[in-house]
Design a protein around this motif. Structure first.
Motif, short mmCIF file in Angstrom:
data_model
loop_
_atom_site.label_atom_id
_atom_site.label_comp_id
_atom_site.label_asym_id
_atom_site.label_seq_id
_atom_site.Cartn_x
_atom_site.Cartn_y
_atom_site.Cartn_z
N UNK A 26 0.82 -1.21 0.00
CA UNK A 26 0.00 0.00 0.00
C UNK A 26 0.86 1.25 0.00
N UNK A 27 0.45 2.22 -0.80
CA UNK A 27 1.12 3.50 -0.83
C UNK A 27 2.41 3.53 -1.64
N UNK A 28 2.76 2.41 -2.26
CA UNK A 28 3.98 2.33 -3.06
C UNK A 28 3.66 1.85 -4.47
N UNK A 29 4.52 2.21 -5.38
CA UNK A 29 4.38 1.77 -6.76
C UNK A 29 5.54 0.84 -7.09
N UNK A 30 5.27 -0.24 -7.80
CA UNK A 30 6.32 -1.16 -8.21
C UNK A 30 6.94 -0.67 -9.51
N UNK A 31 8.28 -0.63 -9.52
CA UNK A 31 9.00 -0.19 -10.71
C UNK A 31 9.57 -1.36 -11.49
N UNK A 32 10.37 -1.04 -12.49
CA UNK A 32 11.01 -2.08 -13.30
C UNK A 32 12.01 -2.85 -12.46
N UNK A 33 12.35 -4.04 -12.93
CA UNK A 33 13.25 -4.90 -12.17
C UNK A 33 14.35 -5.48 -13.03
N UNK A 34 15.33 -6.08 -12.36
CA UNK A 34 16.44 -6.71 -13.05
C UNK A 34 16.83 -8.00 -12.35
N UNK A 35 17.27 -8.96 -13.15
CA UNK A 35 17.83 -10.20 -12.63
C UNK A 35 19.32 -10.17 -12.96
N UNK A 36 20.15 -9.89 -11.94
CA UNK A 36 21.59 -9.81 -12.14
C UNK A 36 22.16 -11.22 -12.07
N UNK A 37 22.88 -11.61 -13.12
CA UNK A 37 23.33 -13.00 -13.19
C UNK A 37 24.61 -13.10 -14.03
N UNK A 38 24.93 -14.30 -14.47
CA UNK A 38 26.15 -14.56 -15.22
C UNK A 38 25.91 -14.59 -16.71
N UNK A 39 24.81 -14.06 -17.15
CA UNK A 39 24.54 -13.94 -18.58
C UNK A 39 25.56 -13.00 -19.23
N UNK A 40 25.81 -13.21 -20.50
CA UNK A 40 26.73 -12.34 -21.23
C UNK A 40 26.05 -11.14 -21.85
N UNK A 41 24.71 -11.16 -21.91
CA UNK A 41 23.98 -10.11 -22.63
C UNK A 41 22.90 -9.49 -21.76
N UNK A 42 22.63 -8.23 -22.04
CA UNK A 42 21.50 -7.51 -21.44
C UNK A 42 20.28 -7.79 -22.31
N UNK A 43 19.28 -8.44 -21.71
CA UNK A 43 18.13 -8.91 -22.48
C UNK A 43 16.84 -8.72 -21.69
N UNK A 44 15.69 -8.55 -22.36
CA UNK A 44 14.41 -8.56 -21.65
C UNK A 44 14.09 -9.98 -21.18
N UNK A 45 13.61 -10.11 -19.95
CA UNK A 45 13.22 -11.41 -19.42
C UNK A 45 11.72 -11.60 -19.47
N UNK A 46 11.00 -10.57 -19.04
CA UNK A 46 9.55 -10.53 -19.10
C UNK A 46 9.16 -9.06 -19.05
N UNK A 47 7.90 -8.77 -19.05
CA UNK A 47 7.47 -7.38 -19.06
C UNK A 47 8.06 -6.61 -17.86
N UNK A 48 8.79 -5.55 -18.20
CA UNK A 48 9.36 -4.65 -17.20
C UNK A 48 10.45 -5.28 -16.35
#
Length: 409
Positions: free
Chosen positions: A378-400
């Protein structure tokens, strides 16, 4: 070879507004070297020298007659008598950038700062050298899991393969280890000396410890719990001390910049949220040495590899804030009583940004399912997220939600 530190710009910026600059962090993270690099034309005094230290303690007035500002004073906490004299000099002259102080014991120091230099000192926290600094990145923005941040970071971040990243994590982030080429024997020698000189001597004296064996067990137990919820009872059982003693010892490790307690995100409206902080050892190399992992291969094959990687990521994110002069970054973790967890939550302007940390190179959408828990706060908005991992590329995982290589933190 001196590696330029991002925090230099913060020191210069604060010196234009404050008469006193205090750089606070663990021993050997580069405090005095950085202060000298940003103030090459002013005097440098270290209170590690016993003759100088006794002079400062016995006759502070005469000490400042011989050492007039502007001046750098290293390990200022060793002569707390100087604070009142610094206050008097500052109040009389009202000039900016007069005293550049470094210290490695913030718990004692903050009492003196509060009493003598409140409003007069700019306080900057400093950790070890960052991945950004080691790879020559000029990117200075504090980490946020937003599209704009990641797009800019991609332009300036160096790509690191798994072996190279693992080598950095195992080596740790004390500057001396990176100034010249060093092997695993140098690594073991460095941390052995560091532990003996700093933890066994400096911290022993602060706590007046008489049971050396118990304290060594305590430090190793703390390293073994990095990336986990703080468990006083488990640590107390390992070192054979009561919980009160463990709390006292932990507060010293925290004040000396060796560990970080990540507070849980808590909302009074939600009684299901956990209130216990998570414990992080701030230098992954020191943690590996304490745990007996003598090579990067031993580290990545250990059952605790995920916790070490998470500790590295949290430490790098902290550096991105400290290196911009943000001493209390809005970082939390989320966990409820059903054991749903988000490794890191960053709050900004009423928005909560979720971050997951995983030792995988092939992330799946399900790894970010817990991010949706922030929608119900309540009273907060959820923003975009990131999954920091051992991937070699910056890629979309799912919406936002984005997959983010660890080298882009």
């Amino acid at each position: 070879m001196y590696i330029s530190r991002h925090i230099e710009q913060v020191i210069k910026r604060m010196a234009k507004r404050k008469p006193v600059i205090l750089l606070n962090g663990a021993r050997q993270v580069g405090k005095s070297t950085t202060l000298k690099a940003t103030n090459a034309d002013i005097s440098y005094i270290t209170l590690n020298n016993p003759i100088v230290r006794e002079s400062a303690k016995d006759n502070p007035s005469l000490f400042f007659e011989a050492n007039k500002p502007p001046i750098i004073i290293n390990e200022i906490q060793k002569a707390p008598q100087l604070f009142d004299y610094i206050k008097a000099i500052v109040d009389e002259g009202n000039e900016k950038g007069q005293f550049f102080l470094s210290a490695s014991q913030s718990l004692k120091l903050m009492v003196n700062i509060g009493d003598s230099l409140a409003g007069r000192a700019g306080i900057i926290k400093m950790l070890g050298i960052s991945i950004r600094e080691l790879t020559g990145s000029s990117y200075r923005i504090p980490f946020m899991p937003t599209f704009d941040y990641m797009a800019l970071s991609k332009e300036s971040s160096a790509k690191l393969g798994f072996s190279e990243l693992a080598s950095y994590i195992h080596k740790g982030f004390f500057p001396e280890l990176h100034e010249t080429k060093s092997g695993l024997r140098d690594w073991a020698d460095y941390y052995g000396s560091y532990f003996q000189a700093y933890i066994e001597k400096d911290i022993y004296s602060m706590l007046n410890i008489r049971d050396e064996s118990a304290f060594i067990k305590f430090v190793k137990a703390t390293a073994a719990l990095t990336g986990e919820m703080l468990n006083y009872t488990a640590i107390a059982q390992v070192c054979g001390k009561d919980i009160k003693t463990v709390k006292s010892w932990l507060s010293i490790l925290e004040s000396c910049g060796l560990i970080y307690l990540l507070e849980p995100y808590y909302n009074n409206l939600n009684k299901q949220l956990i209130k216990t902080p998570k414990l992080y050892f701030l230098d992954s190399g020191l943690a590996c040495w304490l745990l007996g992992w003598n090579t990067p291969e031993q580290m990545v094959n250990a059952a605790m590899w995920g916790h070490i990687f998470e500790s590295f990521v949290v430490s790098e994110i902290l550096k991105s804030y400290y290196n911009e002069g943000i001493a209390n970054p809005p970082l939390y973790y989320y966990r409820d009583k059903d054991k749903n967890e988000i490794d890191l939550v960053i709050e900004e302007a009423g928005t909560l940004y979720p971050v997951g940390i995983k030792t995988t190179s092939d992330p799946r959408k399900q790894m970010a399912d817990s991010f949706g828990l922030l929608d119900s706060i309540a009273g907060k908005q959820a923003g975009s997220g990131a999954l920091i991992c051992l991937s070699n590329e910056w890629l979309p995982l799912k919406e936002n939600v984005w997959v983010l290589p660890a080298s882009m933190i």
